[in-house]
Enzyme design. Sequence first.
Site, PDB file in Angstrom:
ATOM      1  N   GLY A  46       0.484   4.655   7.950  1.00  0.00           N
ATOM      2  CA  GLY A  46      -0.216   5.885   8.323  1.00  0.00           C
ATOM      3  C   GLY A  46      -1.607   5.585   8.850  1.00  0.00           C
ATOM      4  O   GLY A  46      -2.199   4.547   8.524  1.00  0.00           O
ATOM      5  N   GLN A  51     -10.347   7.343  10.619  1.00  0.00           N
ATOM      6  CA  GLN A  51     -10.290   5.879  10.576  1.00  0.00           C
ATOM      7  C   GLN A  51     -10.559   5.250  11.935  1.00  0.00           C
ATOM      8  O   GLN A  51     -10.839   4.055  12.018  1.00  0.00           O
ATOM      9  CB  GLN A  51      -8.913   5.409  10.081  1.00  0.00           C
ATOM     10  CG  GLN A  51      -8.691   5.695   8.617  1.00  0.00           C
ATOM     11  CD  GLN A  51      -7.348   5.152   8.181  1.00  0.00           C
ATOM     12  OE1 GLN A  51      -6.330   5.793   8.348  1.00  0.00           O
ATOM     13  NE2 GLN A  51      -7.349   3.938   7.646  1.00  0.00           N
ATOM     14  N   CYS A  92      -4.791   0.317   2.374  1.00  0.00           N
ATOM     15  CA  CYS A  92      -5.369   1.133   3.445  1.00  0.00           C
ATOM     16  C   CYS A  92      -5.831   0.208   4.565  1.00  0.00           C
ATOM     17  O   CYS A  92      -6.448  -0.821   4.284  1.00  0.00           O
ATOM     18  CB  CYS A  92      -6.545   1.940   2.885  1.00  0.00           C
ATOM     19  SG  CYS A  92      -7.368   2.955   4.121  1.00  0.00           S
ATOM     20  N   LEU A  93      -5.548   0.591   5.797  1.00  0.00           N
ATOM     21  CA  LEU A  93      -5.962  -0.235   6.942  1.00  0.00           C
ATOM     22  C   LEU A  93      -7.482  -0.374   7.018  1.00  0.00           C
ATOM     23  O   LEU A  93      -7.984  -1.337   7.598  1.00  0.00           O
ATOM     24  CB  LEU A  93      -5.441   0.372   8.250  1.00  0.00           C
ATOM     25  CG  LEU A  93      -3.920   0.348   8.430  1.00  0.00           C
ATOM     26  CD1 LEU A  93      -3.527   1.165   9.656  1.00  0.00           C
ATOM     27  CD2 LEU A  93      -3.405  -1.074   8.535  1.00  0.00           C
ATOM     28  N   HIS A 134      -2.315  10.177   0.908  1.00  0.00           N
ATOM     29  CA  HIS A 134      -3.363   9.218   1.296  1.00  0.00           C
ATOM     30  C   HIS A 134      -4.020   9.649   2.607  1.00  0.00           C
ATOM     31  O   HIS A 134      -5.250   9.666   2.716  1.00  0.00           O
ATOM     32  CB  HIS A 134      -2.696   7.838   1.425  1.00  0.00           C
ATOM     33  CG  HIS A 134      -3.586   6.732   1.861  1.00  0.00           C
ATOM     34  ND1 HIS A 134      -3.805   5.609   1.097  1.00  0.00           N
ATOM     35  CD2 HIS A 134      -4.297   6.549   3.000  1.00  0.00           C
ATOM     36  CE1 HIS A 134      -4.632   4.794   1.752  1.00  0.00           C
ATOM     37  NE2 HIS A 134      -4.940   5.337   2.915  1.00  0.00           N
ATOM     38  N   GLU A 135      -3.194  10.020   3.588  1.00  0.00           N
ATOM     39  CA  GLU A 135      -3.749  10.398   4.901  1.00  0.00           C
ATOM     40  C   GLU A 135      -4.477  11.749   4.810  1.00  0.00           C
ATOM     41  O   GLU A 135      -5.515  11.937   5.447  1.00  0.00           O
ATOM     42  CB  GLU A 135      -2.655  10.429   5.970  1.00  0.00           C
ATOM     43  CG  GLU A 135      -1.901   9.124   6.165  1.00  0.00           C
ATOM     44  CD  GLU A 135      -2.775   7.897   6.317  1.00  0.00           C
ATOM     45  OE1 GLU A 135      -3.875   8.008   6.883  1.00  0.00           O
ATOM     46  OE2 GLU A 135      -2.360   6.822   5.852  1.00  0.00           O
ATOM     47  N   HIS A 138      -7.913  11.156   3.578  1.00  0.00           N
ATOM     48  CA  HIS A 138      -8.833  10.635   4.601  1.00  0.00           C
ATOM     49  C   HIS A 138      -9.545  11.781   5.330  1.00  0.00           C
ATOM     50  O   HIS A 138     -10.704  11.638   5.726  1.00  0.00           O
ATOM     51  CB  HIS A 138      -8.079   9.800   5.643  1.00  0.00           C
ATOM     52  CG  HIS A 138      -7.942   8.346   5.306  1.00  0.00           C
ATOM     53  ND1 HIS A 138      -9.027   7.537   5.060  1.00  0.00           N
ATOM     54  CD2 HIS A 138      -6.855   7.549   5.205  1.00  0.00           C
ATOM     55  CE1 HIS A 138      -8.595   6.307   4.804  1.00  0.00           C
ATOM     56  NE2 HIS A 138      -7.276   6.280   4.886  1.00  0.00           N
TER      57      HIS A 138
HETATM   58 NI    NI Z   1      -5.992   4.689   4.542  1.00  0.00          NI
END
Ligand code: NI
Length: 158
Positions: A46, A51, A92-93, A134-135, A138
């Site tokens: 995701g 981000q 997480c990226l 999670h998204e 964000h």
């Molecule tokens: Ni993330």
Amino acid sequence: MAILNIMKENEPVLRKISKPVGEITDRTITLLDDMKDTLIKSGGVGLAAPQVGILRRIFIIDDNPDNGHNIVEFINPRIIKTEGHQEEVEGCLSIPGKYGVTSRPMTVTVEATNRKGETFTYTGTGLFGRCLCHESDHLDGVLYIDNAIEMLDPDEVE
Ligand code: NI
């Protein structure tokens, strides 16, 4: 099409609250296309607009990462139903190399708008249930490390 730079943990933009998308413009479509390229290249599940430095309520997920990819786009998403409970490992990226155990609902239903401006609902379970939470977080400046039950030694994961 472009690969976007993914903001890392200490960037203030990750802690801001994203604004709703009003009209879906060519810029919105370009952002979605670029986010798709960026997510597929990163190998993640995701990616949320903040981000990549854009404070708009948009995220995408890849619900078929191992077999040809299926990117689902969520504009102005809202969690409308959750069921069950899971405690699983999350990453997480924006926080490369770290993993932690989170407490999330098992099954999550989101209502959102697609790029054509149509409302749809989407239900994810397990990994995808975690991912939807999670998204969504964000978009409100929340990172999973804020609420992780425990952070793991990276050597113990994978
Ligand atoms: Ni993330």
